[in-house]
Design a protein around this motif. Sequence first.
Motif, PDB file in Angstrom:
ATOM      1  N   MET A  83       0.824  -1.205   0.000  1.00 10.84           N
ATOM      2  CA  MET A  83       0.000   0.000   0.000  1.00 10.84           C
ATOM      3  C   MET A  83       0.863   1.262   0.000  1.00 10.84           C
ATOM      4  SD  MET A  83      -3.078   1.164   2.584  1.00 10.84           S
ATOM      5  CE  MET A  83      -3.882  -0.423   2.483  1.00 10.84           C
ATOM      6  N   GLU A  84       1.964   1.244   0.751  1.00  8.42           N
ATOM      7  CA  GLU A  84       2.838   2.421   0.810  1.00  8.42           C
ATOM      8  C   GLU A  84       3.479   2.702  -0.545  1.00  8.42           C
ATOM      9  OE1 GLU A  84       3.292   4.781   3.060  1.00  8.42           O
ATOM     10  OE2 GLU A  84       1.619   3.797   4.068  1.00  8.42           O
ATOM     11  N   GLU A  85       3.840   1.651  -1.267  1.00 12.23           N
ATOM     12  CA  GLU A  85       4.426   1.849  -2.594  1.00 12.23           C
ATOM     13  C   GLU A  85       3.409   2.489  -3.536  1.00 12.23           C
ATOM     14  OE1 GLU A  85       6.656  -0.655  -6.183  1.00 12.23           O
ATOM     15  OE2 GLU A  85       5.706  -1.719  -4.503  1.00 12.23           O
ATOM     16  N   PHE A  86       2.170   2.056  -3.436  1.00 12.16           N
ATOM     17  CA  PHE A  86       1.098   2.623  -4.265  1.00 12.16           C
ATOM     18  C   PHE A  86       0.885   4.086  -3.901  1.00 12.16           C
ATOM     19  CE2 PHE A  86      -3.606   1.903  -5.668  1.00 12.16           C
ATOM     20  CZ  PHE A  86      -3.339   2.576  -6.859  1.00 12.16           C
ATOM     21  N   ARG A  87       0.902   4.387  -2.621  1.00 15.31           N
ATOM     22  CA  ARG A  87       0.729   5.771  -2.170  1.00 15.31           C
ATOM     23  C   ARG A  87       1.850   6.661  -2.736  1.00 15.31           C
ATOM     24  NH1 ARG A  87      -1.898   6.893   2.523  1.00 15.31           N
ATOM     25  NH2 ARG A  87      -1.223   4.913   3.412  1.00 15.31           N
ATOM     26  N   ARG A  88       3.085   6.147  -2.698  1.00 20.54           N
ATOM     27  CA  ARG A  88       4.215   6.921  -3.236  1.00 20.54           C
ATOM     28  C   ARG A  88       4.076   7.130  -4.746  1.00 20.54           C
ATOM     29  NH1 ARG A  88       7.117   3.542   0.375  1.00 20.54           N
ATOM     30  NH2 ARG A  88       7.748   2.180  -1.363  1.00 20.54           N
ATOM     31  N   GLU A  89       3.515   6.137  -5.416  1.00 22.70           N
ATOM     32  CA  GLU A  89       3.323   6.255  -6.867  1.00 22.70           C
ATOM     33  C   GLU A  89       2.319   7.365  -7.193  1.00 22.70           C
ATOM     34  OE1 GLU A  89       4.520   5.175 -10.641  1.00 22.70           O
ATOM     35  OE2 GLU A  89       5.226   4.314  -8.745  1.00 22.70           O
ATOM     36  N   ILE A  90       1.285   7.482  -6.400  1.00 25.42           N
ATOM     37  CA  ILE A  90       0.292   8.547  -6.598  1.00 25.42           C
ATOM     38  C   ILE A  90       0.932   9.915  -6.359  1.00 25.42           C
ATOM     39  CG2 ILE A  90      -1.886   9.521  -5.757  1.00 25.42           C
ATOM     40  CD1 ILE A  90      -2.702   6.644  -4.991  1.00 25.42           C
ATOM     41  N   VAL A  91       1.699  10.032  -5.289  1.00 23.87           N
ATOM     42  CA  VAL A  91       2.385  11.298  -4.987  1.00 23.87           C
ATOM     43  C   VAL A  91       3.318  11.678  -6.125  1.00 23.87           C
ATOM     44  CG1 VAL A  91       4.050  12.409  -3.459  1.00 23.87           C
ATOM     45  CG2 VAL A  91       2.197  11.017  -2.492  1.00 23.87           C
ATOM     46  N   LYS A  92       4.054  10.703  -6.632  1.00 20.12           N
ATOM     47  CA  LYS A  92       4.984  10.962  -7.734  1.00 20.12           C
ATOM     48  C   LYS A  92       4.233  11.418  -8.990  1.00 20.12           C
ATOM     49  CE  LYS A  92       7.170   7.388  -9.378  1.00 20.12           C
ATOM     50  NZ  LYS A  92       8.122   6.263  -9.541  1.00 20.12           N
ATOM     51  N   ALA A  93       3.088  10.774  -9.247  1.00 18.25           N
ATOM     52  CA  ALA A  93       2.278  11.164 -10.402  1.00 18.25           C
ATOM     53  C   ALA A  93       1.812  12.611 -10.289  1.00 18.25           C
ATOM     54  CB  ALA A  93       1.082  10.228 -10.540  1.00 18.25           C
ATOM     55  N   LEU A  94       1.397  13.012  -9.095  1.00 20.74           N
ATOM     56  CA  LEU A  94       0.929  14.378  -8.885  1.00 20.74           C
ATOM     57  C   LEU A  94       2.076  15.384  -8.981  1.00 20.74           C
ATOM     58  CD1 LEU A  94      -1.606  13.789  -5.968  1.00 20.74           C
ATOM     59  CD2 LEU A  94      -2.134  14.433  -8.323  1.00 20.74           C
ATOM     60  N   GLN A  95       3.218  15.025  -8.455  1.00 19.61           N
ATOM     61  CA  GLN A  95       4.372  15.926  -8.514  1.00 19.61           C
ATOM     62  C   GLN A  95       4.812  16.162  -9.959  1.00 19.61           C
ATOM     63  OE1 GLN A  95       7.083  13.828  -5.931  1.00 19.61           O
ATOM     64  NE2 GLN A  95       6.491  15.031  -4.122  1.00 19.61           N
ATOM     65  N   CYS A  96       4.823  15.110 -10.749  1.00 19.12           N
ATOM     66  CA  CYS A  96       5.261  15.232 -12.141  1.00 19.12           C
ATOM     67  C   CYS A  96       4.184  15.813 -13.052  1.00 19.12           C
ATOM     68  CB  CYS A  96       5.704  13.867 -12.671  1.00 19.12           C
ATOM     69  SG  CYS A  96       7.222  13.251 -11.934  1.00 19.12           S
ATOM     70  N   TYR A 120      -5.644  -6.078  -5.810  1.00 12.76           N
ATOM     71  CA  TYR A 120      -6.217  -4.878  -6.396  1.00 12.76           C
ATOM     72  C   TYR A 120      -5.177  -3.759  -6.438  1.00 12.76           C
ATOM     73  CZ  TYR A 120     -10.852  -6.971  -5.616  1.00 12.76           C
ATOM     74  OH  TYR A 120     -11.956  -7.791  -5.625  1.00 12.76           O
ATOM     75  N   LEU A 121      -4.508  -3.550  -5.321  1.00 13.32           N
ATOM     76  CA  LEU A 121      -3.573  -2.437  -5.214  1.00 13.32           C
ATOM     77  C   LEU A 121      -2.344  -2.649  -6.083  1.00 13.32           C
ATOM     78  CD1 LEU A 121      -3.731  -1.704  -1.373  1.00 13.32           C
ATOM     79  CD2 LEU A 121      -5.121  -0.756  -3.221  1.00 13.32           C
ATOM     80  N   SER A 122      -1.841  -3.867  -6.146  1.00 12.05           N
ATOM     81  CA  SER A 122      -0.660  -4.115  -6.971  1.00 12.05           C
ATOM     82  C   SER A 122      -0.977  -3.965  -8.456  1.00 12.05           C
ATOM     83  CB  SER A 122      -0.100  -5.520  -6.693  1.00 12.05           C
ATOM     84  OG  SER A 122      -1.051  -6.521  -7.005  1.00 12.05           O
ATOM     85  N   THR A 123      -2.164  -4.404  -8.865  1.00 17.67           N
ATOM     86  CA  THR A 123      -2.559  -4.245 -10.269  1.00 17.67           C
ATOM     87  C   THR A 123      -2.770  -2.777 -10.600  1.00 17.67           C
ATOM     88  OG1 THR A 123      -3.644  -6.407 -10.252  1.00 17.67           O
ATOM     89  CG2 THR A 123      -4.236  -4.905 -12.027  1.00 17.67           C
TER      90      THR A 123
END
Length: 229
Positions: free
Chosen positions: A1-14, A200-203
């Motif tokens: 879940m934490e990796e997914f959360r970081r991916e969302i943050v990265k998407a928003l930053q970029c 769900y989260l990994s996909t």
Amino acid sequence: MEEFRREIVKALQCAEHLKFDKSHPWHRNLMALYGALVEYSDSLIHLAMAKKSVAIPVVFRSFLEAYVDFKNLAEDRRYGNHMEASYSKEWLRVLEEAEERKNPYLVGIGSDAELMLQIQHHKDRLTQLKADGYQPLSHYTKFEKAGMVEEYRSIYNFFCSDSHNNIRSLIDRFIIIDKEKNDFELVFFKDSPSGEFDHYLSTALHLLRNGSHNIHAVLETGYEHVFPV
């Protein structure tokens, strides 16, 4: 879940590096679909944290449908014409129902002075798009175009079952069968086993990363390398 959360943050930053032409329907729809991927991802995180297991498959279905549209549009801008055809088709359903003046939920639309003009506009638009070879597409055809028929015939089937309250899903949500398999309990807010949401989260993480890579590649921001696929 934490990796997914970081991916969302990265998407928003970029996302601040995404420059697009607001007057171009291809750019507009592509960006809107990418926004859907990001926001559905955020919703999945919050639902998983709150252990709202009933809602997660329903949201994931919408996420997957958005990804299929996004992938198709990113790879072929003409796909937007199929989206336009669906847009006019669905509006016609509502507008023609409102024209009958029988549906209490459509009173406002039915009394619009420009209702007939709107109906004719969407009829003409749909006729022209069909003449040009752009039909509203079924979900299967969308998945087929995206090269995701296996996903359609497997995980998407399960998500639709949850969305439509199929008996298969009702049993999974609410029924606990005893060890002897001769009795059962019906339970509301059934406890979620550890790791229930992981697939769900990994996909979703994988698909969001692909979407981020593609949007930055298509719009040539130079940041697609931040999202390795």
